[in-house]
Design a protein around this motif. Structure first.
Motif, PDB file in Angstrom:
ATOM      1  N   GLY A   1      -0.466  -9.014  -3.492  1.00  0.00           N
ATOM      2  CA  GLY A   1      -1.150  -9.338  -4.734  1.00  0.00           C
ATOM      3  C   GLY A   1      -0.463 -10.486  -5.433  1.00  0.00           C
ATOM      4  O   GLY A   1       0.713 -10.794  -5.170  1.00  0.00           O
TER       5      GLY A   1
ATOM      6  N   PHE B   1       4.007  -0.802  -7.706  1.00  0.00           N
ATOM      7  CA  PHE B   1       4.010  -2.088  -7.027  1.00  0.00           C
ATOM      8  C   PHE B   1       5.454  -2.504  -6.776  1.00  0.00           C
ATOM      9  O   PHE B   1       6.382  -1.996  -7.411  1.00  0.00           O
ATOM     10  CB  PHE B   1       3.287  -3.152  -7.873  1.00  0.00           C
TER      11      PHE B   1
ATOM     12  N   TYR C   1       3.478  -9.691  -5.301  1.00  0.00           N
ATOM     13  CA  TYR C   1       3.927  -8.310  -5.120  1.00  0.00           C
ATOM     14  C   TYR C   1       3.173  -7.631  -3.992  1.00  0.00           C
ATOM     15  O   TYR C   1       2.167  -8.142  -3.485  1.00  0.00           O
ATOM     16  CB  TYR C   1       3.710  -7.529  -6.431  1.00  0.00           C
TER      17      TYR C   1
ATOM     18  N   SER D   1       1.282  -3.997  -3.296  1.00  0.00           N
ATOM     19  CA  SER D   1       0.751  -2.820  -3.972  1.00  0.00           C
ATOM     20  C   SER D   1       1.230  -1.562  -3.237  1.00  0.00           C
ATOM     21  O   SER D   1       1.846  -1.634  -2.182  1.00  0.00           O
ATOM     22  CB  SER D   1      -0.777  -2.864  -3.995  1.00  0.00           C
ATOM     23  N   SER D   2       0.908  -0.418  -3.797  1.00  0.00           N
ATOM     24  CA  SER D   2       1.309   0.847  -3.175  1.00  0.00           C
ATOM     25  C   SER D   2       0.657   1.029  -1.810  1.00  0.00           C
ATOM     26  O   SER D   2       1.170   1.756  -0.962  1.00  0.00           O
ATOM     27  CB  SER D   2       0.948   2.009  -4.084  1.00  0.00           C
TER      28      SER D   2
ATOM     29  N   GLY E   1       2.291  -1.922 -14.114  1.00  0.00           N
ATOM     30  CA  GLY E   1       1.170  -1.511 -13.286  1.00  0.00           C
ATOM     31  C   GLY E   1       1.524  -0.234 -12.562  1.00  0.00           C
ATOM     32  O   GLY E   1       2.553   0.395 -12.839  1.00  0.00           O
TER      33      GLY E   1
ATOM     34  N   GLN F   1      -3.546  -3.983  -9.426  1.00  0.00           N
ATOM     35  CA  GLN F   1      -3.344  -5.163 -10.251  1.00  0.00           C
ATOM     36  C   GLN F   1      -2.113  -4.971 -11.130  1.00  0.00           C
ATOM     37  O   GLN F   1      -1.838  -3.867 -11.588  1.00  0.00           O
ATOM     38  CB  GLN F   1      -4.581  -5.415 -11.125  1.00  0.00           C
ATOM     39  N   VAL F   2      -1.393  -6.076 -11.342  1.00  0.00           N
ATOM     40  CA  VAL F   2      -0.212  -6.051 -12.177  1.00  0.00           C
ATOM     41  C   VAL F   2      -0.505  -6.829 -13.461  1.00  0.00           C
ATOM     42  O   VAL F   2      -1.089  -7.904 -13.424  1.00  0.00           O
ATOM     43  CB  VAL F   2       0.990  -6.674 -11.452  1.00  0.00           C
TER      44      VAL F   2
END
Length: 120
Positions: free
Chosen positions: A107, A29, A99, A101-102, A26, A1-2
């Motif tokens: 997201g 991201f 975005y 995520s890793s 976060g 989550q950002v």
């Protein structure tokens, strides 16, 4: 989550200017795009402007020529310079980020909103 933190809203007279900022934070991201939306009393939320990480911009017709969106990728921060403000620009302005995520999952998160009030 950002997490998104917005700032820069406030009260201004018609014809004045404000600058909104939105900083994303976060764990690992990759921003694809960010945007500003607004919701005026009694109206639906609408897109004001958006920008991709590569700098491609898009504006609502109502703000073209008056608002400028920009992004500082190093700071994960987006800005909205609002000039020649009109009373109809009065709204709560929300920051949005799209975005990866890793783990390469898509997201989308929203800021808490910042009030912009333009008096005539």
């Amino acid at each position: 989550q950002v997490q998104l933190v917005e700032s820069g809203g406030g009260w201004v007279q018609a014809g004045g200017s404000l600058r909104l900022s939105c900083t994303a934070s976060g764990t690992k991201f990759y921003i694809d795009a960010m945007g500003w939306y607004r919701r005026a009393p009694g109206k639906q939320r609408e897109l004001v402007a958006s920008i991709t990480s590569s700098g491609t911009t898009n504006y609502a017709d109502s703000v073209k020529g008056r608002f400028t969106i920009s992004i500082d990728n190093a700071k994960n921060t987006m800005y909205l310079q609002m000039n020649s403000l009109k009373p109809e620009d009065t709204a709560v302005y929300y920051c949005n980020v799209a975005y990866l995520s890793s783990s390469m999952l898509l997201g989308n998160d929203w800021g808490q909103g910042t009030q912009v009030t333009v008096s005539s």
